[in-house]
Design a protein around this motif. Sequence first.
Motif, PDB file in Angstrom:
ATOM      1  N   TYR A 130      -7.242 -63.886 -29.161  1.00  0.00           N
ATOM      2  CA  TYR A 130      -6.217 -64.855 -29.577  1.00  0.00           C
ATOM      3  C   TYR A 130      -4.814 -64.290 -29.322  1.00  0.00           C
ATOM      4  CZ  TYR A 130      -3.459 -68.009 -32.431  1.00  0.00           C
ATOM      5  OH  TYR A 130      -2.518 -68.914 -32.855  1.00  0.00           O
ATOM      6  N   ASP A 131      -4.579 -63.073 -29.777  1.00  0.00           N
ATOM      7  CA  ASP A 131      -3.253 -62.455 -29.626  1.00  0.00           C
ATOM      8  C   ASP A 131      -2.865 -62.291 -28.166  1.00  0.00           C
ATOM      9  OD1 ASP A 131      -3.022 -62.330 -32.394  1.00  0.00           O
ATOM     10  OD2 ASP A 131      -3.584 -60.206 -32.498  1.00  0.00           O
ATOM     11  N   ARG A 132      -3.796 -61.865 -27.320  1.00  0.00           N
ATOM     12  CA  ARG A 132      -3.485 -61.668 -25.902  1.00  0.00           C
ATOM     13  C   ARG A 132      -3.198 -62.998 -25.212  1.00  0.00           C
ATOM     14  NH1 ARG A 132      -4.290 -57.581 -28.316  1.00  0.00           N
ATOM     15  NH2 ARG A 132      -2.154 -58.100 -28.808  1.00  0.00           N
ATOM     16  N   LEU A 133      -3.984 -64.032 -25.520  1.00  0.00           N
ATOM     17  CA  LEU A 133      -3.737 -65.337 -24.899  1.00  0.00           C
ATOM     18  C   LEU A 133      -2.384 -65.890 -25.328  1.00  0.00           C
ATOM     19  CD1 LEU A 133      -7.227 -67.096 -25.157  1.00  0.00           C
ATOM     20  CD2 LEU A 133      -6.204 -65.996 -23.160  1.00  0.00           C
ATOM     21  N   LYS A 134      -2.077 -65.772 -26.606  1.00  0.00           N
ATOM     22  CA  LYS A 134      -0.789 -66.264 -27.106  1.00  0.00           C
ATOM     23  C   LYS A 134       0.362 -65.497 -26.456  1.00  0.00           C
ATOM     24  CE  LYS A 134       1.503 -67.712 -31.257  1.00  0.00           C
ATOM     25  NZ  LYS A 134       1.439 -67.917 -32.679  1.00  0.00           N
ATOM     26  N   THR A 143      -6.488 -73.585 -31.259  1.00  0.00           N
ATOM     27  CA  THR A 143      -7.079 -73.212 -32.541  1.00  0.00           C
ATOM     28  C   THR A 143      -6.128 -72.245 -33.220  1.00  0.00           C
ATOM     29  OG1 THR A 143      -8.264 -71.290 -31.653  1.00  0.00           O
ATOM     30  CG2 THR A 143      -9.444 -73.397 -31.653  1.00  0.00           C
ATOM     31  N   GLY A 144      -6.269 -72.105 -34.518  1.00  0.00           N
ATOM     32  CA  GLY A 144      -5.557 -71.046 -35.210  1.00  0.00           C
ATOM     33  C   GLY A 144      -6.246 -69.726 -34.906  1.00  0.00           C
ATOM     34  N   LYS A 145      -5.684 -68.651 -35.406  1.00  0.00           N
ATOM     35  CA  LYS A 145      -6.272 -67.334 -35.161  1.00  0.00           C
ATOM     36  C   LYS A 145      -7.697 -67.248 -35.704  1.00  0.00           C
ATOM     37  CE  LYS A 145      -4.845 -62.572 -35.044  1.00  0.00           C
ATOM     38  NZ  LYS A 145      -3.712 -61.681 -35.214  1.00  0.00           N
ATOM     39  N   GLU A 146      -7.975 -68.029 -36.769  1.00  0.00           N
ATOM     40  CA  GLU A 146      -9.326 -68.030 -37.348  1.00  0.00           C
ATOM     41  C   GLU A 146     -10.335 -68.746 -36.455  1.00  0.00           C
ATOM     42  OE1 GLU A 146      -7.409 -71.811 -38.331  1.00  0.00           O
ATOM     43  OE2 GLU A 146      -6.719 -69.733 -38.461  1.00  0.00           O
ATOM     44  N   GLY A 147      -9.861 -69.448 -35.427  1.00  0.00           N
ATOM     45  CA  GLY A 147     -10.733 -70.103 -34.467  1.00  0.00           C
ATOM     46  C   GLY A 147     -11.385 -71.363 -34.991  1.00  0.00           C
ATOM     47  N   GLN A 148     -12.314 -71.862 -34.213  1.00  0.00           N
ATOM     48  CA  GLN A 148     -13.105 -73.040 -34.559  1.00  0.00           C
ATOM     49  C   GLN A 148     -14.494 -72.543 -34.953  1.00  0.00           C
ATOM     50  OE1 GLN A 148     -14.660 -75.103 -31.229  1.00  0.00           O
ATOM     51  NE2 GLN A 148     -14.720 -77.074 -32.272  1.00  0.00           N
ATOM     52  N   ASP A 149     -14.861 -72.718 -36.221  1.00  0.00           N
ATOM     53  CA  ASP A 149     -16.155 -72.240 -36.707  1.00  0.00           C
ATOM     54  C   ASP A 149     -17.308 -73.030 -36.117  1.00  0.00           C
ATOM     55  OD1 ASP A 149     -15.132 -70.270 -38.345  1.00  0.00           O
ATOM     56  OD2 ASP A 149     -15.141 -71.509 -40.148  1.00  0.00           O
ATOM     57  N   PHE A 150     -18.417 -72.326 -35.891  1.00  0.00           N
ATOM     58  CA  PHE A 150     -19.673 -72.985 -35.564  1.00  0.00           C
ATOM     59  C   PHE A 150     -20.803 -72.111 -36.074  1.00  0.00           C
ATOM     60  CE2 PHE A 150     -18.871 -70.299 -31.909  1.00  0.00           C
ATOM     61  CZ  PHE A 150     -20.114 -69.797 -31.566  1.00  0.00           C
ATOM     62  N   THR A 151     -21.980 -72.685 -36.181  1.00  0.00           N
ATOM     63  CA  THR A 151     -23.126 -71.971 -36.718  1.00  0.00           C
ATOM     64  C   THR A 151     -24.224 -71.890 -35.666  1.00  0.00           C
ATOM     65  OG1 THR A 151     -22.617 -72.742 -38.939  1.00  0.00           O
ATOM     66  CG2 THR A 151     -24.842 -71.931 -38.573  1.00  0.00           C
TER      67      THR A 151
END
Length: 167
Positions: A60-64, A72-80
């Motif tokens: 996330y930090d490198r892409l930003k 997405t926020g830094k917490e990302g998009q959750d999935f199971t």
Amino acid sequence: MNFRTAILSIVTFCAAVSSAAQNFNVSSSLQSHVEYLCSDSVPGRKAGTEGERIASDYVYDRLKEAGVVMLTGKEGQDFTIEAPDGDIRSRNIVGVVQGYDTLLRNEYILVGAHVDNLGSLETTVDGRKVVKKYPGADDNASGVAALIELARLVAANDFHFRRSILF
């Protein structure tokens, strides 16, 4: 221009950039990303673990930093992930470099890599418990490093792309 031609234009762009790779510091950046993702600071990257979270925060930090617009926020998009030993929670980190063409920017080319790996395994050697960490340089730290660098180059040269590119 059809979708196949769009993909070829990205490949052509990357080939052109590779001739000037030293100017973009790609080689040392790739190595730096792989070294970090495989380091003791990122323990194993098994899906759903702290190591995976640390690695996805890094992505996330490198892409930003590269100028990719994060979706997405830094917490990302959750999935199971349903697994025999119990469900595993993970997350996707998604960003976009918007295409310049107002008619085609709503068409997307997706570039992806998985950040997770095997993690670690506890085993017994000569009667002692030993933890073996699997750093995953080839699965998939190298793919993630390539994605980060491609995103950086595309963001810096976004005027070349009619369609939007998702990372």
